[in-house]
Motif scaffolding. Structure first.
Motif, PDB file in Angstrom:
ATOM      1  N   VAL A  46       0.832  -1.202   0.000  1.00  8.22           N
ATOM      2  CA  VAL A  46       0.000   0.000   0.000  1.00  8.22           C
ATOM      3  C   VAL A  46       0.868   1.254   0.000  1.00  8.22           C
ATOM      4  N   VAL A  47       1.921   1.250   0.820  1.00  2.00           N
ATOM      5  CA  VAL A  47       2.798   2.411   0.878  1.00  2.00           C
ATOM      6  C   VAL A  47       3.473   2.625  -0.481  1.00  2.00           C
ATOM      7  N   SER A  48       3.982   1.553  -1.031  1.00  2.00           N
ATOM      8  CA  SER A  48       4.648   1.642  -2.321  1.00  2.00           C
ATOM      9  C   SER A  48       3.658   1.989  -3.432  1.00  2.00           C
ATOM     10  N   GLY A  49       2.454   1.428  -3.330  1.00  2.00           N
ATOM     11  CA  GLY A  49       1.431   1.697  -4.335  1.00  2.00           C
ATOM     12  C   GLY A  49       1.016   3.155  -4.358  1.00  2.00           C
ATOM     13  N   SER A  50       1.031   3.798  -3.192  1.00  2.39           N
ATOM     14  CA  SER A  50       0.631   5.204  -3.157  1.00  2.39           C
ATOM     15  C   SER A  50       1.653   6.067  -3.899  1.00  2.39           C
ATOM     16  N   ILE A  51       2.911   5.677  -3.812  1.00  2.00           N
ATOM     17  CA  ILE A  51       3.937   6.426  -4.553  1.00  2.00           C
ATOM     18  C   ILE A  51       3.796   6.153  -6.052  1.00  2.00           C
ATOM     19  N   LEU A  52       3.615   4.877  -6.384  1.00  2.00           N
ATOM     20  CA  LEU A  52       3.475   4.504  -7.800  1.00  2.00           C
ATOM     21  C   LEU A  52       2.268   5.175  -8.445  1.00  2.00           C
ATOM     22  N   THR A  53       1.173   5.299  -7.678  1.00  2.00           N
ATOM     23  CA  THR A  53      -0.040   5.916  -8.225  1.00  2.00           C
ATOM     24  C   THR A  53       0.274   7.295  -8.798  1.00  2.00           C
ATOM     25  N   ARG A  54       1.059   8.064  -8.030  1.00  5.02           N
ATOM     26  CA  ARG A  54       1.428   9.402  -8.484  1.00  5.02           C
ATOM     27  C   ARG A  54       2.169   9.372  -9.808  1.00  5.02           C
ATOM     28  N   PHE A  55       3.108   8.432  -9.910  1.00 13.32           N
ATOM     29  CA  PHE A  55       3.905   8.369 -11.127  1.00 13.32           C
ATOM     30  C   PHE A  55       3.068   7.908 -12.315  1.00 13.32           C
ATOM     31  N   VAL A  56       2.214   6.923 -12.081  1.00 15.18           N
ATOM     32  CA  VAL A  56       1.362   6.449 -13.171  1.00 15.18           C
ATOM     33  C   VAL A  56       0.476   7.598 -13.649  1.00 15.18           C
ATOM     34  N   ARG A  57      -0.108   8.320 -12.696  1.00 14.27           N
ATOM     35  CA  ARG A  57      -0.995   9.419 -13.044  1.00 14.27           C
ATOM     36  C   ARG A  57      -0.261  10.473 -13.872  1.00 14.27           C
ATOM     37  N   SER A  58       0.915  10.913 -13.377  1.00 15.14           N
ATOM     38  CA  SER A  58       1.585  12.000 -14.094  1.00 15.14           C
ATOM     39  C   SER A  58       2.105  11.518 -15.442  1.00 15.14           C
ATOM     40  N   SER A  59       2.501  10.255 -15.501  1.00 11.60           N
ATOM     41  CA  SER A  59       2.993   9.719 -16.758  1.00 11.60           C
ATOM     42  C   SER A  59       1.872   9.651 -17.804  1.00 11.60           C
ATOM     43  N   VAL A  60       0.696   9.213 -17.385  1.00 14.11           N
ATOM     44  CA  VAL A  60      -0.442   9.145 -18.304  1.00 14.11           C
ATOM     45  C   VAL A  60      -0.892  10.555 -18.688  1.00 14.11           C
ATOM     46  N   LEU A  61      -0.891  11.451 -17.703  1.00 14.92           N
ATOM     47  CA  LEU A  61      -1.271  12.836 -17.993  1.00 14.92           C
ATOM     48  C   LEU A  61      -0.342  13.442 -19.041  1.00 14.92           C
ATOM     49  N   GLU A  62       0.939  13.175 -18.878  1.00 10.95           N
ATOM     50  CA  GLU A  62       1.928  13.718 -19.812  1.00 10.95           C
ATOM     51  C   GLU A  62       1.660  13.206 -21.223  1.00 10.95           C
ATOM     52  N   SER A  63       1.436  11.896 -21.280  1.00 16.70           N
ATOM     53  CA  SER A  63       1.177  11.273 -22.574  1.00 16.70           C
ATOM     54  C   SER A  63      -0.113  11.820 -23.200  1.00 16.70           C
TER      55      SER A  63
END
Lengths: 304, 314
Positions: free
Chosen positions: B190-207
């Motif tokens: 869960v802790v790691s997933g919360s960090i990953l969520t941010r990266f997935v979101r910004s990466s998709v937003l960028e794309s």
């Protein structure tokens, strides 16, 4: 947005309004950051007043009253020795903030100095400093802190040093990166051609223009430093008994999970809220001080 | 590409050399005689002399370092000051527990982060996006050892569904192994997933904001096709990178969680080594984790460079 004219007072700082007003209005406009600021205010109050605010002396045992659930007399219950958990959580705010600020102070001073030297002088000095930071980055933070404490021995002062060392490379890296982009700017070249010394160039012209990311990182690092202190104390390597510390109390509460949930739940909640407050504040500062990043997120948000 | 690989490998080797110096220095920075300190009240002159001779503490430091490096390269990390067992054997015995925990935690993290990150990016500004933002902010601030205690309280104490701690071999009892794995894996995940969520979101937003997405849309493609064929495919590269780095961080992040759940991995070993002042074991653990960390970083960088040629010229 940039006014690259070197004035006698030093390099231009790239905001039109005074910096503190920009920051303040950014924080006030952001409800989450405001929450962070309020929590921080309460923490500082708890840290300063501590025992005077606490309903009971934090280390006073009262065995007949042991393991009492939360009640009006003991809002967070009592622990296995009958000590008031609320008083202990309150007083422990001091040690958390102390370790956080001193440790981050160490990282900040050492990291910014190394980053300035590396970025400003470049060449082999830069290479040498950056390889050392790479090396420190090769260890997971908590493992590095544990290894340092294995050498220095457990205790609160050593925990500050260990956490300070662990978070130094990030400051060095961030400072260096910003210095590299500022170093070649016209106002630095101008000041240099006027015969300014390296020390003057760095302190008056370079440093003021690389402060923004450093300030943001300081807030975020405070969050992680407090978390690290709690973790180290939890493992028995930080604050030593009987002094209250959130991590330590959580470790003691762990043995009573089934009988006395309040012993672990409240100190942990205190850590969580404190770390959250610093993180939220860091985010607000980033939004206010790093306009490039904000506009990027904004523009991308609009296209979605 | 070849020159980039050579450059990147050489850089990793330099860092590794530095890491070995730090790890070597660990035992020599301890005030006093580390072997005597580690034996404490169980001092035994014969064992002391044997350990001292084997450690070669009387030799000049550079010679000792050279020996340490040569032995480590050959897989010999010395013997435990406590048990006398070879450190390498101890580490290898602990590795599967840590790897299985880190791997399943990463799985939990991805199961949370990928859907949540993608949907919050696609519907950015929506309620779901808000929930995802709050989740990642809270997750980053969450002390994993507190979350572990809350989970034990709920699933073991109140509900009685899962064991509070312990480990059984997956070979002997697969179901038992899994039931012991669930809580620690969720804690770390869960802790790691919360960090990953941010990266997935910004990466998709960028794309989503790129020209090719606009082109795909203006061609009249269905929005679903735009997202799956163009946006996600391009967002994948940075997501894979961050996931790789998370795996490396997880190896360190599981330390405390291992201690709480009595999970017999490297983290628990490191803490035991510190408590019993068993420096060779601590050195070995730190070195192994750092090597794995560097290796994952190297692989991630190389994969990234292979996928995105622009990286190589930086």
């Amino acid at each position: 947005m940039s006014a690259e004219t070197a004035t006698e007072a030093g390099a231009p700082v790239e905001e039109h309004a005074p910096r503190w007003r920009v920051l303040l209005s950014a924080v006030m406009a952001n409800r989450l950051a405001l929450f962070g600021l309020v929590v921080l205010g309460l923490l500082v109050m708890a840290a300063v007043l501590g025992e005077r605010l606490a309903p009971y002396p934090p280390n006073a045992a009262d065995v007949p009253e042991r393991l009492r659930p939360p009640s009006l007399r003991h809002p967070f219950g009592t622990d296995e020795l009958g000590r008031d958990v609320f008083s202990r959580v309150l007083v422990a705010a001091r040690v958390s903030l102390q370790v956080g600020f001193i440790a981050v102070g160490i990282s900040l001073a050492a990291g910014v100095l190394l980053g300035l030297i590396a970025g400003f002088y470049g060449r082999w000095i830069d290479d040498a400093i950056m390889r050392v930071t790479d090396m420190l980055f090769a260890f997971p933070a908590i493992l590095l802190a544990i290894a340092i404490l294995a050498v220095l021995g457990p205790g609160i002062a050593n925990a500050m040093i260990a956490i300070g060392i662990v978070y130094t490379p990030i400051f060095a890296r961030i400072t260096r990166g910003s210095v590299l982009s500022v170093r070649e700017r016209v106002f630095v070249t101008a000041a240099r051609s006027l015969g300014a010394s390296d020390l003057r160039l760095v302190t008056l012209h370079v440093l003021p223009n690389v402060l923004a990311p450093i300030i943001v990182q300081t807030s975020i690092s405070l969050a992680f430093a407090i978390l690290s202190e709690a973790a180290l104390s939890f493992l028995g390597l930080g604050v030593q008994p009987p002094d209250p510390s959130w991590g330590r109390m959580l470790a003691e509460g762990r043995g009573f999970v089934q009988q006395a949930w309040w012993m672990g739940v409240f100190p942990g909640a205190a850590i969580f809220v404190t770390v959250l407050a610093f993180n939220l504040l860091g985010d607000a500062l980033r939004d206010a001080l790093d306009p490039r990043q904000r506009s990027a997120i904004e523009s991308r948000g609009l296209t979605a | 590409m070849a020159s980039y690989v050579v450059r990147r490998v050489a850089q990793a080797l330099v860092v590794l050399l530095g890491v070995s110096v730090v790890v070597f220095a660990l035992v020599h920075l301890v005030p006093g005689d580390p072997i005597r300190v580690s034996m404490g009240t169980r001092f035994n002159p014969d064992a002391y002399e044997a350990l001292r001779a084997r450690a070669g503490f009387d030799l000049p430091l550079p010679v000792q370092y050279g020996r340490y490096l040569a032995n480590a390269a050959a897989g010999d990390l010395g013997v435990s000051f406590r048990s006398g067992d070879p450190v390498t054997t101890t580490l290898l015995g602990r590795l599967p527990a840590t790897l299985s925990l880190a791997g399943s935690a990463l799985l939990v993290a991805l199961l949370i982060a990928v859907p949540l990150g993608i949907f919050s990016a696609i519907r950015s500004g929506s309620k779901l996006d808000y929930v995802a933002t709050v989740f990642s902010q809270a997750g980053i601030s969450l002390p994993d050892f507190w979350m572990a205690i809350l989970l034990i309280l709920l699933f073991s104490g109140v509900l009685g569904w899962l064991p509070p701690s312990g480990y059984v071999s997956p070979l002997a009892d697969p179901i038992g192994w899994l039931s012991h794995l669930v809580l620690p894996a969720i804690t770390v995940g869960v802790v790691s997933g919360s960090i990953l969520t941010r990266f997935v979101r910004s990466s998709v937003l960028e794309s989503l904001g790129e020209d090719y997405t606009r082109t795909a849309r203006s061609k009249g493609l269905h929005e679903r096709t735009v997202v799956t064929r163009h946006v996600l495919r391009n967002a994948l590269v940075p997501i894979i990178t961050v996931t790789g780095l998370q795996l490396a961080y997880l190896l360190g992040g599981v330390i405390i969680v291992e201690v709480i759940f009595a999970w017999p991995g490297l983290g628990q070993l490191a803490l035991l080594a510190v408590q019993s002042r068993d420096y060779p074991v601590l050195q070995g653990t730190v070195l192994l984790v750092a090597v794995v960390f560097l290796l994952i970083n190297l692989i991630v960088d190389l994969l990234y460079a292979a996928a995105d040629p622009r990286i190589r010229y930086k």
